[in-house]
Design a protein around this motif. Structure first.
Motif, PDB file in Angstrom:
ATOM      1  N   GLN A 152     -11.703   3.918  12.665  1.00  0.00           N
ATOM      2  CA  GLN A 152     -12.346   3.653  11.378  1.00  0.00           C
ATOM      3  C   GLN A 152     -11.371   3.841  10.220  1.00  0.00           C
ATOM      4  O   GLN A 152     -11.324   3.020   9.299  1.00  0.00           O
ATOM      5  CB  GLN A 152     -13.549   4.582  11.191  1.00  0.00           C
ATOM      6  N   ILE A 153     -10.610   4.925  10.261  1.00  0.00           N
ATOM      7  CA  ILE A 153      -9.674   5.207   9.165  1.00  0.00           C
ATOM      8  C   ILE A 153      -8.714   4.045   8.960  1.00  0.00           C
ATOM      9  O   ILE A 153      -8.561   3.521   7.847  1.00  0.00           O
ATOM     10  CB  ILE A 153      -8.892   6.509   9.442  1.00  0.00           C
ATOM     11  N   TYR A 154      -8.083   3.610  10.038  1.00  0.00           N
ATOM     12  CA  TYR A 154      -7.061   2.570   9.898  1.00  0.00           C
ATOM     13  C   TYR A 154      -7.665   1.175   9.736  1.00  0.00           C
ATOM     14  O   TYR A 154      -7.075   0.317   9.064  1.00  0.00           O
ATOM     15  CB  TYR A 154      -6.102   2.625  11.090  1.00  0.00           C
ATOM     16  N   TYR A 155      -8.832   0.953  10.308  1.00  0.00           N
ATOM     17  CA  TYR A 155      -9.477  -0.347  10.123  1.00  0.00           C
ATOM     18  C   TYR A 155      -9.889  -0.547   8.668  1.00  0.00           C
ATOM     19  O   TYR A 155      -9.644  -1.609   8.079  1.00  0.00           O
ATOM     20  CB  TYR A 155     -10.697  -0.472  11.036  1.00  0.00           C
ATOM     21  N   TYR A 156     -10.505   0.473   8.090  1.00  0.00           N
ATOM     22  CA  TYR A 156     -10.947   0.336   6.700  1.00  0.00           C
ATOM     23  C   TYR A 156      -9.761   0.308   5.737  1.00  0.00           C
ATOM     24  O   TYR A 156      -9.848  -0.299   4.662  1.00  0.00           O
ATOM     25  CB  TYR A 156     -11.925   1.455   6.340  1.00  0.00           C
ATOM     26  N   ARG A 157      -8.659   0.962   6.089  1.00  0.00           N
ATOM     27  CA  ARG A 157      -7.448   0.827   5.283  1.00  0.00           C
ATOM     28  C   ARG A 157      -6.954  -0.613   5.306  1.00  0.00           C
ATOM     29  O   ARG A 157      -6.615  -1.193   4.272  1.00  0.00           O
ATOM     30  CB  ARG A 157      -6.355   1.766   5.806  1.00  0.00           C
ATOM     31  N   TRP A 158      -6.891  -1.160   6.504  1.00  0.00           N
ATOM     32  CA  TRP A 158      -6.441  -2.551   6.651  1.00  0.00           C
ATOM     33  C   TRP A 158      -7.376  -3.490   5.902  1.00  0.00           C
ATOM     34  O   TRP A 158      -6.931  -4.409   5.203  1.00  0.00           O
ATOM     35  CB  TRP A 158      -6.407  -2.905   8.137  1.00  0.00           C
ATOM     36  N   LYS A 159      -8.667  -3.240   6.019  1.00  0.00           N
ATOM     37  CA  LYS A 159      -9.650  -4.091   5.357  1.00  0.00           C
ATOM     38  C   LYS A 159      -9.520  -4.005   3.841  1.00  0.00           C
ATOM     39  O   LYS A 159      -9.604  -5.024   3.135  1.00  0.00           O
ATOM     40  CB  LYS A 159     -11.061  -3.676   5.783  1.00  0.00           C
ATOM     41  N   ALA A 160      -9.305  -2.790   3.312  1.00  0.00           N
ATOM     42  CA  ALA A 160      -9.175  -2.608   1.869  1.00  0.00           C
ATOM     43  C   ALA A 160      -7.920  -3.288   1.341  1.00  0.00           C
ATOM     44  O   ALA A 160      -7.933  -3.905   0.272  1.00  0.00           O
ATOM     45  CB  ALA A 160      -9.153  -1.117   1.532  1.00  0.00           C
ATOM     46  N   GLN A 161      -6.837  -3.199   2.081  1.00  0.00           N
ATOM     47  CA  GLN A 161      -5.583  -3.801   1.640  1.00  0.00           C
ATOM     48  C   GLN A 161      -5.665  -5.318   1.605  1.00  0.00           C
ATOM     49  O   GLN A 161      -5.045  -5.964   0.756  1.00  0.00           O
ATOM     50  CB  GLN A 161      -4.440  -3.349   2.548  1.00  0.00           C
ATOM     51  N   HIS A 162      -6.421  -5.896   2.507  1.00  0.00           N
ATOM     52  CA  HIS A 162      -6.549  -7.348   2.539  1.00  0.00           C
ATOM     53  C   HIS A 162      -7.631  -7.864   1.603  1.00  0.00           C
ATOM     54  O   HIS A 162      -7.689  -9.065   1.327  1.00  0.00           O
ATOM     55  CB  HIS A 162      -6.837  -7.819   3.968  1.00  0.00           C
ATOM     56  N   ARG A 163      -8.475  -6.956   1.122  1.00  0.00           N
ATOM     57  CA  ARG A 163      -9.543  -7.378   0.227  1.00  0.00           C
ATOM     58  C   ARG A 163      -9.126  -7.287  -1.234  1.00  0.00           C
ATOM     59  O   ARG A 163      -9.570  -8.059  -2.071  1.00  0.00           O
ATOM     60  CB  ARG A 163     -10.789  -6.511   0.460  1.00  0.00           C
ATOM     61  N   LYS A 164      -8.261  -6.347  -1.564  1.00  0.00           N
ATOM     62  CA  LYS A 164      -7.886  -6.107  -2.949  1.00  0.00           C
ATOM     63  C   LYS A 164      -6.771  -7.045  -3.386  1.00  0.00           C
ATOM     64  O   LYS A 164      -5.925  -7.439  -2.589  1.00  0.00           O
ATOM     65  CB  LYS A 164      -7.429  -4.651  -3.127  1.00  0.00           C
ATOM     66  N   PRO A 165      -6.732  -7.386  -4.657  1.00  0.00           N
ATOM     67  CA  PRO A 165      -5.614  -8.182  -5.185  1.00  0.00           C
ATOM     68  C   PRO A 165      -4.299  -7.432  -5.041  1.00  0.00           C
ATOM     69  O   PRO A 165      -4.264  -6.217  -4.892  1.00  0.00           O
ATOM     70  CB  PRO A 165      -5.985  -8.369  -6.665  1.00  0.00           C
ATOM     71  N   GLN A 166      -3.216  -8.169  -5.127  1.00  0.00           N
ATOM     72  CA  GLN A 166      -1.897  -7.594  -4.925  1.00  0.00           C
ATOM     73  C   GLN A 166      -1.597  -6.484  -5.925  1.00  0.00           C
ATOM     74  O   GLN A 166      -0.998  -5.465  -5.586  1.00  0.00           O
ATOM     75  CB  GLN A 166      -0.837  -8.704  -5.042  1.00  0.00           C
ATOM     76  N   GLU A 167      -2.040  -6.639  -7.173  1.00  0.00           N
ATOM     77  CA  GLU A 167      -1.704  -5.642  -8.181  1.00  0.00           C
ATOM     78  C   GLU A 167      -2.433  -4.323  -7.982  1.00  0.00           C
ATOM     79  O   GLU A 167      -2.049  -3.301  -8.561  1.00  0.00           O
ATOM     80  CB  GLU A 167      -2.008  -6.174  -9.586  1.00  0.00           C
ATOM     81  N   GLU A 168      -3.483  -4.301  -7.175  1.00  0.00           N
ATOM     82  CA  GLU A 168      -4.232  -3.077  -6.963  1.00  0.00           C
ATOM     83  C   GLU A 168      -3.715  -2.278  -5.772  1.00  0.00           C
ATOM     84  O   GLU A 168      -4.212  -1.197  -5.482  1.00  0.00           O
ATOM     85  CB  GLU A 168      -5.711  -3.391  -6.753  1.00  0.00           C
ATOM     86  N   GLU A 169      -2.703  -2.806  -5.098  1.00  0.00           N
ATOM     87  CA  GLU A 169      -2.221  -2.128  -3.906  1.00  0.00           C
ATOM     88  C   GLU A 169      -1.469  -0.848  -4.229  1.00  0.00           C
ATOM     89  O   GLU A 169      -1.230  -0.023  -3.348  1.00  0.00           O
ATOM     90  CB  GLU A 169      -1.325  -3.064  -3.095  1.00  0.00           C
ATOM     91  N   GLU A 170      -1.086  -0.679  -5.502  1.00  0.00           N
ATOM     92  CA  GLU A 170      -0.365   0.528  -5.877  1.00  0.00           C
ATOM     93  C   GLU A 170      -1.296   1.708  -6.133  1.00  0.00           C
ATOM     94  O   GLU A 170      -0.852   2.839  -6.230  1.00  0.00           O
ATOM     95  CB  GLU A 170       0.467   0.269  -7.136  1.00  0.00           C
ATOM     96  N   THR A 171      -2.604   1.464  -6.263  1.00  0.00           N
ATOM     97  CA  THR A 171      -3.542   2.551  -6.527  1.00  0.00           C
ATOM     98  C   THR A 171      -3.788   3.341  -5.264  1.00  0.00           C
ATOM     99  O   THR A 171      -3.633   2.822  -4.160  1.00  0.00           O
ATOM    100  CB  THR A 171      -4.882   1.997  -7.043  1.00  0.00           C
ATOM    101  N   PRO A 172      -4.153   4.628  -5.382  1.00  0.00           N
ATOM    102  CA  PRO A 172      -4.387   5.451  -4.189  1.00  0.00           C
ATOM    103  C   PRO A 172      -5.447   4.848  -3.293  1.00  0.00           C
ATOM    104  O   PRO A 172      -6.411   4.240  -3.756  1.00  0.00           O
ATOM    105  CB  PRO A 172      -4.846   6.797  -4.775  1.00  0.00           C
ATOM    106  N   LEU A 173      -5.263   5.040  -1.989  1.00  0.00           N
ATOM    107  CA  LEU A 173      -6.201   4.482  -1.017  1.00  0.00           C
ATOM    108  C   LEU A 173      -7.604   5.001  -1.229  1.00  0.00           C
ATOM    109  O   LEU A 173      -8.580   4.280  -1.076  1.00  0.00           O
ATOM    110  CB  LEU A 173      -5.735   4.822   0.407  1.00  0.00           C
ATOM    111  N   LEU A 174      -7.733   6.271  -1.578  1.00  0.00           N
ATOM    112  CA  LEU A 174      -9.069   6.835  -1.751  1.00  0.00           C
ATOM    113  C   LEU A 174      -9.783   6.147  -2.895  1.00  0.00           C
ATOM    114  O   LEU A 174     -10.964   5.844  -2.818  1.00  0.00           O
ATOM    115  CB  LEU A 174      -8.984   8.336  -2.000  1.00  0.00           C
TER     116      LEU A 174
END
Length: 263
Positions: free
Chosen positions: A85-107
């Motif tokens: 779950q931890i790594y799946y939702y990380r992967w899902k969040a990274q692919h869902r967010k725009p490129q400029e938001e990837e610098e914000t904390p994962l939480l």
């Protein structure tokens, strides 16, 4: 007539098993609801998984009942589900967010804004009802097993095997204790967002009843020394789980009163 020591020990053991069967469910559901596993420390889950693996190997080498081994396998699988779950939702969040938001904390990416919590009384009643139900289930399972189980105890292991089991037992105890520290440290950063209180509540109940089941069976010195690793791993872990619950209460009480952590 009072329940005999062996029966009391067995009953507490079944209650402990019932607690541990459901202990992972609240956190798995919490992760699914939030679509994030960032409330959990990865190191917490990894070290807990290693402890469960040692526990599984010890149960297998000691030739414990198949049900005990199956439950140990179940624990290991649940740890793997949490990691997935931890790594799946990380992967899902990274692919869902725009490129400029990837610098914000994962939480911050993954967790929604904190929701208004229910009243403390309602929460307490809900958790109490869940505990009563789980305890009743464990006692019922003990009663059914008490009337139908005619299995024989496993053969006594060799001296070398006893040492191996003891090493695995102490390794498991150290890992269980050490697993909580990364989570406690992470909670200072996440303010316990994304954590299910029931995970630690049932862990406390499971560890307490497990420790009591060992002591209820016998208080002879040799017996307690033999089971010292399991006693240490379960009883001492309760302290750290209470610490996590204390952190949750602290942060959520400040949140409910609208007090910022920098005040």
């Amino acid at each position: 007539m009072l329940v005999e020591n062996a029966d009391l020990s067995s009953m507490l053991g079944w209650v402990s098993i019932a607690c541990w069967i459901v202990v992972y469910s609240p956190q798995i559901w919490e992760n699914y609801t939030l679509q994030s596993g960032e409330g959990l420390s990865v190191l917490f889950v990894v070290v807990w998984l290693l402890g469960d693996i040692c526990n599984l190997l010890g149960a297998f080498l000691a030739k414990l009942l198949p049900t005990v081994i199956i439950i140990a396998i179940y624990y290991t699988l649940c740890d793997c589900i949490l990691m997935t779950q931890i790594y799946y939702y990380r992967w899902k969040a990274q692919h869902r967010k725009p490129q400029e938001e990837e610098e914000t904390p994962l939480l911050q990416q993954s967790l929604p804004p904190p929701q208004v919590s229910e009243s403390p009384l309602l929460s307490a009643l809900r958790y109490l009802a869940a505990l009563v139900f789980v305890f009743a289930t464990g006692i019922t399972a003990w009663w059914l097993n008490r009337n139908t189980d005619n299995s024989h105890p496993p053969p006594s292991p060799s001296i070398a095997m006893k040492w191996t089991i003891q090493i695995l037992g102490w390794s498991s105890a150290v890992l269980y204790l050490g697993s909580r520290l990364p989570q406690i440290l992470k909670n200072f950063q996440t303010r316990c967002e994304g954590l299910a209180p029931a995970l630690f509540l049932f862990a406390i109940a499971g560890n307490l009843t497990y420790s009591m089941s060992i002591i209820a069976k016998s208080t002879e010195r040799e017996y307690l020394i033999t089971n010292a690793s399991w006693l240490a791993g379960s009883a001492l872990t309760v302290f750290f789980d209470l610490t996590v619950l204390g952190q949750m209460w602290y942060y959520r009480s400040r949140q409910s009163t609208g007090t910022t952590l920098t005040d």
